[in-house]
Design a protein around this motif. Structure first.
Motif, PDB file in Angstrom:
ATOM      1  N   MET A   1      46.156 -39.001 -79.140  1.00 24.51           N
ATOM      2  CA  MET A   1      46.696 -38.894 -77.804  1.00 24.51           C
ATOM      3  C   MET A   1      46.603 -37.451 -77.335  1.00 24.51           C
ATOM      4  SD  MET A   1      50.030 -41.184 -77.539  1.00 24.51           S
ATOM      5  CE  MET A   1      49.684 -42.438 -76.371  1.00 24.51           C
ATOM      6  N   ASN A   2      46.306 -37.302 -76.074  1.00 24.78           N
ATOM      7  CA  ASN A   2      46.147 -35.973 -75.491  1.00 24.78           C
ATOM      8  C   ASN A   2      47.156 -35.744 -74.376  1.00 24.78           C
ATOM      9  OD1 ASN A   2      44.787 -33.700 -75.954  1.00 24.78           O
ATOM     10  ND2 ASN A   2      42.912 -34.276 -74.901  1.00 24.78           N
ATOM     11  N   ASP A   3      48.367 -36.284 -74.535  1.00 19.12           N
ATOM     12  CA  ASP A   3      49.380 -36.147 -73.505  1.00 19.12           C
ATOM     13  C   ASP A   3      50.004 -34.762 -73.552  1.00 19.12           C
ATOM     14  OD1 ASP A   3      48.982 -38.721 -72.684  1.00 19.12           O
ATOM     15  OD2 ASP A   3      50.629 -39.551 -73.868  1.00 19.12           O
ATOM     16  N   ALA A   4      50.263 -34.228 -72.370  1.00 18.06           N
ATOM     17  CA  ALA A   4      50.943 -32.938 -72.260  1.00 18.06           C
ATOM     18  C   ALA A   4      52.392 -33.200 -71.880  1.00 18.06           C
ATOM     19  CB  ALA A   4      50.263 -32.083 -71.201  1.00 18.06           C
ATOM     20  N   TYR A   5      53.311 -32.595 -72.615  1.00 22.01           N
ATOM     21  CA  TYR A   5      54.732 -32.740 -72.321  1.00 22.01           C
ATOM     22  C   TYR A   5      55.403 -31.396 -72.560  1.00 22.01           C
ATOM     23  CZ  TYR A   5      59.596 -34.122 -72.580  1.00 22.01           C
ATOM     24  OH  TYR A   5      60.944 -34.225 -72.370  1.00 22.01           O
ATOM     25  N   TYR A   6      56.172 -30.955 -71.567  1.00 25.44           N
ATOM     26  CA  TYR A   6      56.938 -29.723 -71.729  1.00 25.44           C
ATOM     27  C   TYR A   6      58.188 -29.821 -70.873  1.00 25.44           C
ATOM     28  CZ  TYR A   6      58.043 -24.798 -72.228  1.00 25.44           C
ATOM     29  OH  TYR A   6      58.667 -23.607 -72.508  1.00 25.44           O
ATOM     30  N   GLU A   7      59.267 -29.352 -71.440  1.00 28.19           N
ATOM     31  CA  GLU A   7      60.560 -29.410 -70.773  1.00 28.19           C
ATOM     32  C   GLU A   7      61.153 -28.003 -70.771  1.00 28.19           C
ATOM     33  OE1 GLU A   7      64.701 -31.571 -71.924  1.00 28.19           O
ATOM     34  OE2 GLU A   7      62.863 -32.730 -72.151  1.00 28.19           O
ATOM     35  N   LEU A   8      61.615 -27.557 -69.596  1.00 28.19           N
ATOM     36  CA  LEU A   8      62.149 -26.201 -69.457  1.00 28.19           C
ATOM     37  C   LEU A   8      63.462 -26.265 -68.687  1.00 28.19           C
ATOM     38  CD1 LEU A   8      61.756 -23.096 -69.674  1.00 28.19           C
ATOM     39  CD2 LEU A   8      60.525 -23.227 -67.514  1.00 28.19           C
ATOM     40  N   ALA A   9      64.515 -25.701 -69.261  1.00 27.00           N
ATOM     41  CA  ALA A   9      65.822 -25.646 -68.596  1.00 27.00           C
ATOM     42  C   ALA A   9      66.082 -24.224 -68.130  1.00 27.00           C
ATOM     43  CB  ALA A   9      66.923 -26.098 -69.546  1.00 27.00           C
ATOM     44  N   VAL A  10      66.545 -24.087 -66.883  1.00 28.61           N
ATOM     45  CA  VAL A  10      66.799 -22.790 -66.277  1.00 28.61           C
ATOM     46  C   VAL A  10      68.205 -22.802 -65.707  1.00 28.61           C
ATOM     47  CG1 VAL A  10      66.099 -21.220 -64.448  1.00 28.61           C
ATOM     48  CG2 VAL A  10      64.375 -22.486 -65.706  1.00 28.61           C
ATOM     49  N   LYS A  11      69.032 -21.864 -66.134  1.00 33.53           N
ATOM     50  CA  LYS A  11      70.403 -21.780 -65.620  1.00 33.53           C
ATOM     51  C   LYS A  11      70.401 -21.055 -64.281  1.00 33.53           C
ATOM     52  CE  LYS A  11      75.046 -20.333 -66.939  1.00 33.53           C
ATOM     53  NZ  LYS A  11      75.690 -21.317 -66.156  1.00 33.53           N
ATOM     54  N   ARG A  12      71.068 -21.638 -63.331  1.00 30.85           N
ATOM     55  CA  ARG A  12      71.138 -21.077 -61.977  1.00 30.85           C
ATOM     56  C   ARG A  12      72.144 -19.932 -61.944  1.00 30.85           C
ATOM     57  NH1 ARG A  12      68.474 -20.621 -57.186  1.00 30.85           N
ATOM     58  NH2 ARG A  12      69.947 -20.446 -55.520  1.00 30.85           N
ATOM     59  N   ASN A  13      71.710 -18.752 -61.489  1.00 34.17           N
ATOM     60  CA  ASN A  13      72.595 -17.613 -61.311  1.00 34.17           C
ATOM     61  C   ASN A  13      73.089 -17.616 -59.882  1.00 34.17           C
ATOM     62  OD1 ASN A  13      72.062 -16.718 -63.929  1.00 34.17           O
ATOM     63  ND2 ASN A  13      70.243 -15.656 -63.262  1.00 34.17           N
TER      64      ASN A  13
ATOM     65  N   LEU B   1      81.811 -28.896 -61.011  1.00 35.26           N
ATOM     66  CA  LEU B   1      80.455 -29.433 -61.085  1.00 35.26           C
ATOM     67  C   LEU B   1      79.416 -28.420 -60.617  1.00 35.26           C
ATOM     68  CD1 LEU B   1      80.864 -33.092 -59.859  1.00 35.26           C
ATOM     69  CD2 LEU B   1      80.462 -32.287 -62.177  1.00 35.26           C
ATOM     70  N   ARG B   2      79.716 -27.672 -59.580  1.00 35.99           N
ATOM     71  CA  ARG B   2      78.714 -26.787 -58.993  1.00 35.99           C
ATOM     72  C   ARG B   2      78.632 -25.424 -59.656  1.00 35.99           C
ATOM     73  NH1 ARG B   2      76.060 -30.648 -56.996  1.00 35.99           N
ATOM     74  NH2 ARG B   2      76.864 -31.602 -55.130  1.00 35.99           N
ATOM     75  N   LEU B   3      79.664 -25.027 -60.372  1.00 38.68           N
ATOM     76  CA  LEU B   3      79.666 -23.691 -60.948  1.00 38.68           C
ATOM     77  C   LEU B   3      78.654 -23.567 -62.078  1.00 38.68           C
ATOM     78  CD1 LEU B   3      81.062 -20.996 -60.660  1.00 38.68           C
ATOM     79  CD2 LEU B   3      82.752 -21.739 -62.301  1.00 38.68           C
ATOM     80  N   TYR B   4      78.510 -24.590 -62.878  1.00 38.43           N
ATOM     81  CA  TYR B   4      77.580 -24.559 -64.000  1.00 38.43           C
ATOM     82  C   TYR B   4      76.392 -25.451 -63.669  1.00 38.43           C
ATOM     83  CZ  TYR B   4      81.687 -22.655 -66.215  1.00 38.43           C
ATOM     84  OH  TYR B   4      82.780 -21.896 -66.499  1.00 38.43           O
ATOM     85  N   GLU B   5      75.480 -24.922 -62.906  1.00 40.50           N
ATOM     86  CA  GLU B   5      74.327 -25.694 -62.459  1.00 40.50           C
ATOM     87  C   GLU B   5      73.075 -25.192 -63.175  1.00 40.50           C
ATOM     88  OE1 GLU B   5      72.078 -26.811 -58.283  1.00 40.50           O
ATOM     89  OE2 GLU B   5      73.761 -25.435 -58.286  1.00 40.50           O
ATOM     90  N   GLU B   6      72.294 -26.122 -63.675  1.00 41.13           N
ATOM     91  CA  GLU B   6      71.018 -25.807 -64.311  1.00 41.13           C
ATOM     92  C   GLU B   6      69.930 -26.653 -63.669  1.00 41.13           C
ATOM     93  OE1 GLU B   6      71.216 -26.627 -68.454  1.00 41.13           O
ATOM     94  OE2 GLU B   6      72.645 -25.034 -68.865  1.00 41.13           O
ATOM     95  N   TYR B   7      68.714 -26.136 -63.724  1.00 43.97           N
ATOM     96  CA  TYR B   7      67.561 -26.921 -63.300  1.00 43.97           C
ATOM     97  C   TYR B   7      66.719 -27.209 -64.527  1.00 43.97           C
ATOM     98  CZ  TYR B   7      68.698 -25.661 -58.526  1.00 43.97           C
ATOM     99  OH  TYR B   7      69.347 -25.507 -57.320  1.00 43.97           O
ATOM    100  N   GLU B   8      66.166 -28.399 -64.554  1.00 45.81           N
ATOM    101  CA  GLU B   8      65.294 -28.783 -65.658  1.00 45.81           C
ATOM    102  C   GLU B   8      63.962 -29.217 -65.079  1.00 45.81           C
ATOM    103  OE1 GLU B   8      66.116 -31.121 -69.642  1.00 45.81           O
ATOM    104  OE2 GLU B   8      66.085 -32.455 -67.915  1.00 45.81           O
ATOM    105  N   TYR B   9      62.909 -28.577 -65.559  1.00 45.48           N
ATOM    106  CA  TYR B   9      61.549 -28.937 -65.149  1.00 45.48           C
ATOM    107  C   TYR B   9      60.927 -29.708 -66.297  1.00 45.48           C
ATOM    108  CZ  TYR B   9      62.553 -24.612 -62.567  1.00 45.48           C
ATOM    109  OH  TYR B   9      63.148 -23.614 -61.826  1.00 45.48           O
ATOM    110  N   ILE B  10      60.398 -30.877 -65.985  1.00 48.82           N
ATOM    111  CA  ILE B  10      59.743 -31.700 -66.999  1.00 48.82           C
ATOM    112  C   ILE B  10      58.318 -31.959 -66.533  1.00 48.82           C
ATOM    113  CG2 ILE B  10      59.769 -33.879 -68.250  1.00 48.82           C
ATOM    114  CD1 ILE B  10      62.796 -33.992 -67.649  1.00 48.82           C
ATOM    115  N   LEU B  11      57.374 -31.542 -67.335  1.00 44.42           N
ATOM    116  CA  LEU B  11      55.957 -31.749 -67.037  1.00 44.42           C
ATOM    117  C   LEU B  11      55.401 -32.752 -68.037  1.00 44.42           C
ATOM    118  CD1 LEU B  11      53.495 -30.843 -65.334  1.00 44.42           C
ATOM    119  CD2 LEU B  11      53.036 -29.179 -67.121  1.00 44.42           C
ATOM    120  N   VAL B  12      55.017 -33.901 -67.532  1.00 46.65           N
ATOM    121  CA  VAL B  12      54.394 -34.939 -68.352  1.00 46.65           C
ATOM    122  C   VAL B  12      53.016 -35.193 -67.753  1.00 46.65           C
ATOM    123  CG1 VAL B  12      54.532 -37.296 -69.211  1.00 46.65           C
ATOM    124  CG2 VAL B  12      56.611 -35.973 -68.875  1.00 46.65           C
ATOM    125  N   ASN B  13      51.999 -34.800 -68.508  1.00 51.16           N
ATOM    126  CA  ASN B  13      50.612 -34.853 -68.044  1.00 51.16           C
ATOM    127  C   ASN B  13      50.493 -34.115 -66.711  1.00 51.16           C
ATOM    128  OD1 ASN B  13      49.810 -36.185 -70.338  1.00 51.16           O
ATOM    129  ND2 ASN B  13      50.110 -38.191 -69.434  1.00 51.16           N
TER     130      ASN B  13
END
Length: 150
Positions: free
Chosen positions: A1-13, A60-72
């Motif tokens: 399989m040649n699938d690309a998968y990457y997950e990145l979490a970024v904390k919002r300042n 809920l809003r004080l601790y906000e993170e973004y998650e980028y998920i790249l699948v293929n």
């Protein structure tokens, strides 16, 4: 399989002044309800509801993170609030990205970044996503996107 998968979490300042302002407004509203409660005790319920609403909102809003998920070639952007709740914000096919601009701190668009390191993704639909990507995610995106501006 040649699938690309990457997950990145970024904390919002977030700027702390905004949240201090929210807390001050909440306390003033509760104080007004409590003072008015001496004339009508029903206002104490309003004070409790106001306190509860702002507590839940800020929690809920004080601790906000973004998650980028790249699948293929599919990029998904999610918001994670207080490490408990998840909300899907955007989804795009990487083949729909016209170009990427690195160091895009002065660009306008939908901001899904940590607030300091911004990379702009220009989509065919005229949308602009501002993201905080690391080198591995950029390398994976370069497979699909050829137009990368500095």
């Amino acid at each position: 399989m040649n699938d690309a998968y990457y997950e990145l979490a970024v904390k919002r300042n977030r700027p702390e002044l905004k949240y201090v302002l929210y807390v001050v407004i909440d306390l003033l509203a509760c104080l007004a309800f409590l003072i008015a409660g001496f004339t009508k005790p029903l206002y104490w319920i309003g004070s409790a509801i106001t306190l509860l609403f702002f507590y839940v909102y800020l929690r809920l809003r004080l601790y906000e993170e973004y998650e980028y998920i790249l699948v293929n070639d599919e990029l998904t952007i999610d918001a994670i609030f207080h490490k408990e709740a998840r909300k899907a914000l955007a989804r795009c096919n990487v083949k729909d990205v016209q170009s990427i601009k690195l160091n895009a701190n002065n660009e306008k668009g939908t901001d899904y970044s940590d607030g300091s390191h911004k990379v702009a993704l220009y989509l065919n639909k005229g949308e602009v996503f501002l993201l905080s990507l690391d080198e591995k995610m950029l390398t994976m995106l370069k497979r699909y996107i050829r137009n990368i501006e500095q």
